[in-house]
Structure formats: C-alpha cells, structure tokens
Design a protein around this motif. Structure first.
Motif, PDB file in Angstrom:
ATOM      1  N   THR A  17       7.606  -5.591  -7.883  1.00  0.00           N
ATOM      2  CA  THR A  17       8.008  -5.408  -9.280  1.00  0.00           C
ATOM      3  C   THR A  17       8.491  -6.728  -9.874  1.00  0.00           C
ATOM      4  O   THR A  17       8.142  -7.079 -11.002  1.00  0.00           O
ATOM      5  CB  THR A  17       9.101  -4.335  -9.386  1.00  0.00           C
ATOM      6  N   LYS A  18       9.265  -7.457  -9.110  1.00  0.00           N
ATOM      7  CA  LYS A  18       9.748  -8.757  -9.586  1.00  0.00           C
ATOM      8  C   LYS A  18       8.616  -9.790  -9.627  1.00  0.00           C
ATOM      9  O   LYS A  18       8.481 -10.552 -10.590  1.00  0.00           O
ATOM     10  CB  LYS A  18      10.880  -9.253  -8.683  1.00  0.00           C
ATOM     11  N   ALA A  19       7.788  -9.816  -8.588  1.00  0.00           N
ATOM     12  CA  ALA A  19       6.737 -10.826  -8.496  1.00  0.00           C
ATOM     13  C   ALA A  19       5.667 -10.646  -9.565  1.00  0.00           C
ATOM     14  O   ALA A  19       5.153 -11.624 -10.120  1.00  0.00           O
ATOM     15  CB  ALA A  19       6.097 -10.789  -7.109  1.00  0.00           C
ATOM     16  N   LEU A  20       5.317  -9.395  -9.859  1.00  0.00           N
ATOM     17  CA  LEU A  20       4.258  -9.113 -10.828  1.00  0.00           C
ATOM     18  C   LEU A  20       4.790  -8.868 -12.229  1.00  0.00           C
ATOM     19  O   LEU A  20       4.021  -8.742 -13.178  1.00  0.00           O
ATOM     20  CB  LEU A  20       3.442  -7.902 -10.370  1.00  0.00           C
ATOM     21  N   GLU A  21       6.128  -8.731 -12.342  1.00  0.00           N
ATOM     22  CA  GLU A  21       6.773  -8.410 -13.620  1.00  0.00           C
ATOM     23  C   GLU A  21       6.171  -7.133 -14.212  1.00  0.00           C
ATOM     24  O   GLU A  21       5.866  -7.042 -15.403  1.00  0.00           O
ATOM     25  CB  GLU A  21       6.635  -9.577 -14.606  1.00  0.00           C
ATOM     26  N   PHE A  22       6.043  -6.163 -13.335  1.00  0.00           N
ATOM     27  CA  PHE A  22       5.418  -4.882 -13.681  1.00  0.00           C
ATOM     28  C   PHE A  22       5.969  -3.864 -12.705  1.00  0.00           C
ATOM     29  O   PHE A  22       6.042  -4.135 -11.501  1.00  0.00           O
ATOM     30  CB  PHE A  22       3.895  -5.006 -13.542  1.00  0.00           C
ATOM     31  N   ASN A  23       6.351  -2.678 -13.190  1.00  0.00           N
ATOM     32  CA  ASN A  23       6.951  -1.695 -12.294  1.00  0.00           C
ATOM     33  C   ASN A  23       5.957  -1.208 -11.248  1.00  0.00           C
ATOM     34  O   ASN A  23       4.902  -0.662 -11.580  1.00  0.00           O
ATOM     35  CB  ASN A  23       7.476  -0.496 -13.091  1.00  0.00           C
ATOM     36  N   ILE A  24       6.293  -1.410  -9.990  1.00  0.00           N
ATOM     37  CA  ILE A  24       5.493  -0.921  -8.865  1.00  0.00           C
ATOM     38  C   ILE A  24       6.332   0.118  -8.123  1.00  0.00           C
ATOM     39  O   ILE A  24       7.261  -0.229  -7.401  1.00  0.00           O
ATOM     40  CB  ILE A  24       5.095  -2.054  -7.905  1.00  0.00           C
ATOM     41  N   PRO A  25       6.042   1.396  -8.305  1.00  0.00           N
ATOM     42  CA  PRO A  25       6.807   2.443  -7.608  1.00  0.00           C
ATOM     43  C   PRO A  25       6.492   2.480  -6.111  1.00  0.00           C
ATOM     44  O   PRO A  25       5.460   1.971  -5.663  1.00  0.00           O
ATOM     45  CB  PRO A  25       6.326   3.738  -8.291  1.00  0.00           C
ATOM     46  N   GLN A  26       7.359   3.126  -5.371  1.00  0.00           N
ATOM     47  CA  GLN A  26       7.189   3.198  -3.916  1.00  0.00           C
ATOM     48  C   GLN A  26       5.894   3.893  -3.502  1.00  0.00           C
ATOM     49  O   GLN A  26       5.298   3.545  -2.489  1.00  0.00           O
ATOM     50  CB  GLN A  26       8.377   3.930  -3.286  1.00  0.00           C
ATOM     51  N   ARG A  27       5.459   4.887  -4.268  1.00  0.00           N
ATOM     52  CA  ARG A  27       4.304   5.660  -3.833  1.00  0.00           C
ATOM     53  C   ARG A  27       2.972   4.975  -4.119  1.00  0.00           C
ATOM     54  O   ARG A  27       1.928   5.408  -3.635  1.00  0.00           O
ATOM     55  CB  ARG A  27       4.316   7.049  -4.481  1.00  0.00           C
ATOM     56  N   TRP A  28       2.973   3.895  -4.928  1.00  0.00           N
ATOM     57  CA  TRP A  28       1.712   3.224  -5.269  1.00  0.00           C
ATOM     58  C   TRP A  28       1.065   2.611  -4.027  1.00  0.00           C
ATOM     59  O   TRP A  28       1.738   2.126  -3.119  1.00  0.00           O
ATOM     60  CB  TRP A  28       1.967   2.139  -6.314  1.00  0.00           C
ATOM     61  N   SER A  29      -0.243   2.590  -4.020  1.00  0.00           N
ATOM     62  CA  SER A  29      -0.991   2.115  -2.855  1.00  0.00           C
ATOM     63  C   SER A  29      -0.689   0.657  -2.539  1.00  0.00           C
ATOM     64  O   SER A  29      -0.606   0.274  -1.366  1.00  0.00           O
ATOM     65  CB  SER A  29      -2.496   2.305  -3.093  1.00  0.00           C
ATOM     66  N   VAL A  30      -0.517  -0.175  -3.573  1.00  0.00           N
ATOM     67  CA  VAL A  30      -0.241  -1.579  -3.313  1.00  0.00           C
ATOM     68  C   VAL A  30       1.136  -1.765  -2.677  1.00  0.00           C
ATOM     69  O   VAL A  30       1.336  -2.694  -1.874  1.00  0.00           O
ATOM     70  CB  VAL A  30      -0.375  -2.415  -4.611  1.00  0.00           C
ATOM     71  N   ALA A  31       2.075  -0.882  -2.981  1.00  0.00           N
ATOM     72  CA  ALA A  31       3.384  -0.940  -2.320  1.00  0.00           C
ATOM     73  C   ALA A  31       3.242  -0.592  -0.839  1.00  0.00           C
ATOM     74  O   ALA A  31       3.878  -1.202   0.026  1.00  0.00           O
ATOM     75  CB  ALA A  31       4.372   0.010  -2.998  1.00  0.00           C
ATOM     76  N   HIS A  32       2.394   0.379  -0.539  1.00  0.00           N
ATOM     77  CA  HIS A  32       2.171   0.765   0.860  1.00  0.00           C
ATOM     78  C   HIS A  32       1.551  -0.379   1.658  1.00  0.00           C
ATOM     79  O   HIS A  32       1.977  -0.667   2.784  1.00  0.00           O
ATOM     80  CB  HIS A  32       1.276   1.997   0.930  1.00  0.00           C
ATOM     81  N   ILE A  33       0.533  -1.027   1.085  1.00  0.00           N
ATOM     82  CA  ILE A  33      -0.121  -2.086   1.856  1.00  0.00           C
ATOM     83  C   ILE A  33       0.802  -3.286   2.019  1.00  0.00           C
ATOM     84  O   ILE A  33       0.838  -3.910   3.085  1.00  0.00           O
ATOM     85  CB  ILE A  33      -1.478  -2.481   1.209  1.00  0.00           C
ATOM     86  N   TYR A  34       1.603  -3.582   0.991  1.00  0.00           N
ATOM     87  CA  TYR A  34       2.498  -4.734   1.117  1.00  0.00           C
ATOM     88  C   TYR A  34       3.642  -4.432   2.084  1.00  0.00           C
ATOM     89  O   TYR A  34       4.082  -5.317   2.819  1.00  0.00           O
ATOM     90  CB  TYR A  34       3.047  -5.162  -0.247  1.00  0.00           C
ATOM     91  N   GLN A  35       4.110  -3.178   2.114  1.00  0.00           N
ATOM     92  CA  GLN A  35       5.148  -2.819   3.085  1.00  0.00           C
ATOM     93  C   GLN A  35       4.602  -2.944   4.502  1.00  0.00           C
ATOM     94  O   GLN A  35       5.307  -3.384   5.417  1.00  0.00           O
ATOM     95  CB  GLN A  35       5.645  -1.396   2.843  1.00  0.00           C
ATOM     96  N   ALA A  36       3.331  -2.566   4.690  1.00  0.00           N
ATOM     97  CA  ALA A  36       2.710  -2.728   6.009  1.00  0.00           C
ATOM     98  C   ALA A  36       2.654  -4.202   6.401  1.00  0.00           C
ATOM     99  O   ALA A  36       2.833  -4.556   7.577  1.00  0.00           O
ATOM    100  CB  ALA A  36       1.303  -2.132   6.003  1.00  0.00           C
ATOM    101  N   VAL A  37       2.424  -5.074   5.403  1.00  0.00           N
ATOM    102  CA  VAL A  37       2.444  -6.522   5.650  1.00  0.00           C
ATOM    103  C   VAL A  37       3.842  -6.959   6.066  1.00  0.00           C
ATOM    104  O   VAL A  37       4.020  -7.688   7.061  1.00  0.00           O
ATOM    105  CB  VAL A  37       1.980  -7.289   4.390  1.00  0.00           C
TER     106      VAL A  37
END
Length: 536
Positions: free
Chosen positions: A129-149
């Motif tokens: 959310t901070k890096a993209l300056e756009f709200n990224i909720p926990q359930r979004w797919s990109v949040a899942h892949i980045y958490q896996a990273v």
C-alpha cells in the motif's frame, strides 16, 4: 415468455448461456436462453476448511461440485423439456474474488489454494500500500504472492502463473489464461485508461528489493485482462469432459471472460453505470459504488476495483456476515428437532427473522460479534464469534435476532461511513442481494436503518451471481459488440424489472447507532478473545 417448444428448440440449437459461480458455500449454475429466460438451475454445497492456519478449498471438490451442479442442471433440462443438453452457446465462470492459486511450469499447483478469507498477509498488504500508493487489502492476490516472497517460501521462484479460482476453472475448460477485468482488479490495480494492469505500479513492484532478483516479472505471470463482451476462449473437448464426464456435452461453446462474485453481483443488480451501487451479503459482505471520479485519498478500508466493463468502483468488503446467523439458526433447528419438530430451513429463517418485529430498536442492549474469521476493518486478526450482554440487557428472541442482523451489517457500516462522510460519494440507487433478504422486509429494513440510506431489492435475478454470470455469457455471444454493457442491461435484461425500496426509519437508525457504539466499544475485548485462543 417463450413456449416450451420455443425453449426446446433453443436448447437443441445451442441458443443458450450457462453461468457457473463457485461461491463461499454453494457452487451454482444457471442456464438462460438468449432472451434471458431461466431454463434450469443446479447446485452443490461446499465449505472452506482451516488447514495449517490457512483457509482453503480442495480443488478436487471444486470439480466435483462443478460436475454435480452441471449434472443437476442437465437433468432438469431433460425432465422439463425432454431433450439432452448437448450444445451450449456460451459459458461464463465466476467465483469468489482474490486469493492465491500459483502454478509451476508443468501447470501443477504449488501450494494449496489460499482464499480471500485469510488474514495472513498483513505485512505484505501494508508494505505494498505504501510502495504503490494504492490500497492493497490482505485478500488481494498480489498481497498473497508478496507475503510468500517475504516468508521466503520455496515455491516462489517456481511460479509461472497465478490466478483466481474463476481464472483457474476457466483455464481448465478452454486453455486460456485470462480474467475478466473486474476479477483481475482484485489481483492487481487496474488502469481504467488502458483497461489492464497499471503499468507504473507493475514497474514499481518489479523494482522492489525482494522482487528484482526473482526469475519472473509480475506482468508475465498474471492472467491477461479482458472486458465484458470479449470472447475469452472456446470450450475444448477436454473442458467439456470436465463439465460433463458422461460425454453428452459437446465442445465449442464461446467462453465469456471469467469474473469475480463482485462483478456478477453488479450485473445481477443492474449497477454497472456510474452513480449506481449494490450490496451483496452472504458469508462475506461487500458494497460497490461505481465512481464518477477518483477518491481523494487512499483508504485502507476501501478497495478500488472495477465493473466488468472496466469502470472504477469503491468497494467496502467485510469478511464476516451471515456465518454466525447460520450457526445460531442451526442450533435453533436442532432444538426444534429435539422437540420432535422438523423445520425446513426457509421456514426456520423466516420464523427467526420475523421475531425482529417485536425487538427493541437497540436490540435490548445485546451485542454480537459475528467474526468467524479475522476482520480487516476492525483490525481483528483472529476470528472468535462472541455474544455479549449485561445483567440489565433485555434477553429475548426478537432482540437476539436483531443483534445478529446488526452484527452482520455493523462492520460494513463502519467502512461505508468513510465513503459517505469523508469522500462524499453520491449514489443514485443502492441495490441489495443475498439470502438474508429472502424473508421479505426484515433484513432489507435493518440494512437501510444500519447504513442510513434507502435500500432497493429487485424482484428479478433471484439466482444472484450465477445468473449475473449467465447474463454476461449472453452479452458475449448474442449481443452486438457496439452496445455498452450498461445499455444492454437497461434495455434487454432489466427493462420490465420491478423492485421494492425501503427508506431508513428514524427509530431504527437511532437504535442501530446505539448498537454500533456498543459494538465498537467492545472491539478490543473481541480482538483479545480472538488472540487468546489457538485453533487446532
């Protein structure tokens, strides 16, 4: 209204459209004629499981459910019209949005399906959310892949493709790795001007320190994006066998872009035009407001997704809505059975909901927390359903059921207050859909009081999401591609639709405000209770 003979002819000629939606508790299919007349339905019940701390569904059961759903639907066609369902003109797949399905170079699933329900990506969501300056909720797919990273999960370098549940089923049916733009907007932010993933944000993501040395670029492993109406593939022979193992169904159906349940909800309530909105309630709940202009600020409680044709939508999503009501209804059903009385589910819910007519406006001082799972808006990390009262609360069935309904809508109210009070979003009509509204008036009036806005329920589209997906399939196959989706819905689908609107009642508004004040005051206790227990 088509005659039986007319419908039979359309079935034989393949002038039909099938929508299948994999929802939280039901997989359901709806078959329509090209004139949007319902021919048959089929369904299958399923439930998510909490395994190793992750909410998931078994994909083998997903296919069992899809096949059972199709078999039931085909049997209804045979029974009602005395023909076999051999040809279908167009097919659309929809499902719960978001989540994480990652595949390797052999198209094999790398880790069990991680659903939207998981609250395990908080670190990733905050950082993105901070890096993209756009709200990224926990359930979004990109949040899942980045958490896996961030977790340094060993499967991450092997990823060749990741998608949503609808995207996966669609891919298996026709071989195309694509998504409808509405479902894609729950994977990664969309740029309305190019109707695809935001290029600048993709670049920012790939340049992140934890990403830049991985053997993939995000854009290359995301599904392609298509707006409503575009052809998204053709049902293959292998896909036909996945749908219908009996061998009767023929290949060749046109595939509509697969969509998320939010998009099909918008279609099913005719709310894809700007300044319209809808609310869908079920296991989870969400409100959708189609925006005239961008929001002024980034809000962690508001997602920006899109309509199936790519218009930006402010979405307030809550993880918990009807599950706790269902649990209590099941308990009352068991009690009735212990007394020797068998009560049909629809009757049980109707009787319980109608007790609300006798309730005090503030639910008698009772408070309920319907958090079966974590809840982002209230910063609740672990679900722990909890019912609370003081010695002076008025404990009766009417108050109890009103507290249940207030609880189901309270978190949605907290999120929507941001849209209305801070962003001053204007919505001309707000339509609602979901099983809580099957009992006339009760749920609709409580929702109107809770949100302090008029709520409209349409008499059509009784099958909800799968019906909306079938409509999108009709739009793909049988509609002139110069006709805008909003115009198609207005002029062909909802032209003669009837609806009922209920305005907020002053006493009910004040009563709900009192409930929500108590509800918010106890959130810290609820959150502490959630943390105090460990699921087995």
């Amino acid at each position: 209204m088509l005659t039986v003979e007319n419908i039979r002819e359309k079935i034989v000629n393949g002038e039909t459209a099938l929508g299948i939606e994999l929802g939280s508790t039901r997989i359901k299919g709806v078959l329509l004629t090209s004139e949007i007349e319902t021919i048959a339905v089929g369904s299958y019940g399923w439930e998510n499981k909490l395994e190793n701390g992750v909410w998931t569904y078994d994909l083998a059961e997903a296919w069992k459910g899809v096949q059972t759903c199709f078999a039931n639907l085909a049997q209804e066609v045979k029974t009602k019209y005395d023909v076999e369902l051999k040809r279908i003109g167009s097919i659309g797949i929809s499902a719960m949005m978001h989540g994480y399905l990652a595949f390797d170079a052999k198209d094999e699933l790398l880790v069990p399906f991680r659903t939207w329900r998981n609250n395990i990506t908080g670190e990733a969501a905050d950082y993105l959310t901070k890096a993209l300056e756009f709200n990224i909720p926990q359930r979004w797919s990109v949040a899942h892949i980045y958490q896996a990273v961030l977790n340094k999960e060993p499967h991450v370098p092997e990823i060749k493709f990741f998608t949503t549940l609808a995207g996966y089923i669609h891919w298996q049916l026709c071989g195309e790795k694509v998504l409808g733009i509405g479902d894609a907007s729950g994977m990664f932010p969309i740029d309305e001007n190019i109707a695809s993933y935001d290029k600048d944000m993709l670049k920012k993501f790939d340049e992140l320190e934890n990403i830049r040395n991985l053997p993939w670029k995000l854009e290359n492993i995301l599904p392609a994006v298509l707006p409503a109406g575009k052809v998204a593939g053709i049902l293959t022979e292998a896909g036909a066998r996945l749908l219908d193992p009996t061998g009767v169904l023929e290949a060749g159906a046109t595939m509509a872009p697969p969509e998320g349940d939010a998009g099909t909800g918008m279609v099913g309530t005719n709310s894809v035009r700007k300044r319209t909105g809808n609310i869908s309630v079920g296991t989870s709940a969400f409100s959708m407001n189609v925006l005239e202009e961008p929001l002024k600020a980034v809000h962690r409680d508001i997602d920006i997704v899109t309509t199936p044709d790519g218009a930006p939508v402010a979405m307030v999503h809550v993880n918990n809505c009807s599950s706790d009501i269902n649990a209590w209804a099941g308990l009352f059903g068991e009690f009735a059975k212990a007394l020797g009385v068998e009560v049909a589910p629809d009757t049980l819910y109707s009787v319980l909901f109608n007790q609300v007519k006798e309730a005090a406006a503030d639910a008698g001082g009772l408070v309920n927390y319907s958090f079966l799972s974590g809840e982002n808006i209230t910063d609740t990390q672990a679900g722990r359903p909890m019912f609370v009262r003081t010695p002076h609360s008025k404990m009766n069935l009417g108050n109890f059921m009103l507290a249940q309904l207030y609880s189901a809508f309270a978190t949605l109210k907290i999120g929507m207050d941001v849209l209305i009070n801070e962003e001053h979003v204007k919505t001309d009509v707000m339509l609602a859909q979901g099983g809580l509204f099957k009992t006339p008036v009760i749920g609709q009036q409580v929702l109107a009081n809770a949100l302090e806005i008029p709520i409209t329920i349409m008499d059509s589209a009784g099958e909800g999401g799968p019906w909306g997906m079938a409509v999108l399939a009709v739009y793909t196959k049988f509609c002139d591609d110069t006709v805008a989706l909003a115009d198609f819905l207005d002029e062909k689908v909802f032209k003669d639709a009837s609806a009922t609107t209920l305005a907020p009642q002053p006493e009910g508004v004040e009563g709900c405000r009192s409930f929500i004040k108590r509800f918010q005051a106890g959130i810290e206790v609820e959150n502490a209770a959630g943390k105090a227990f460990v699921d087995e």
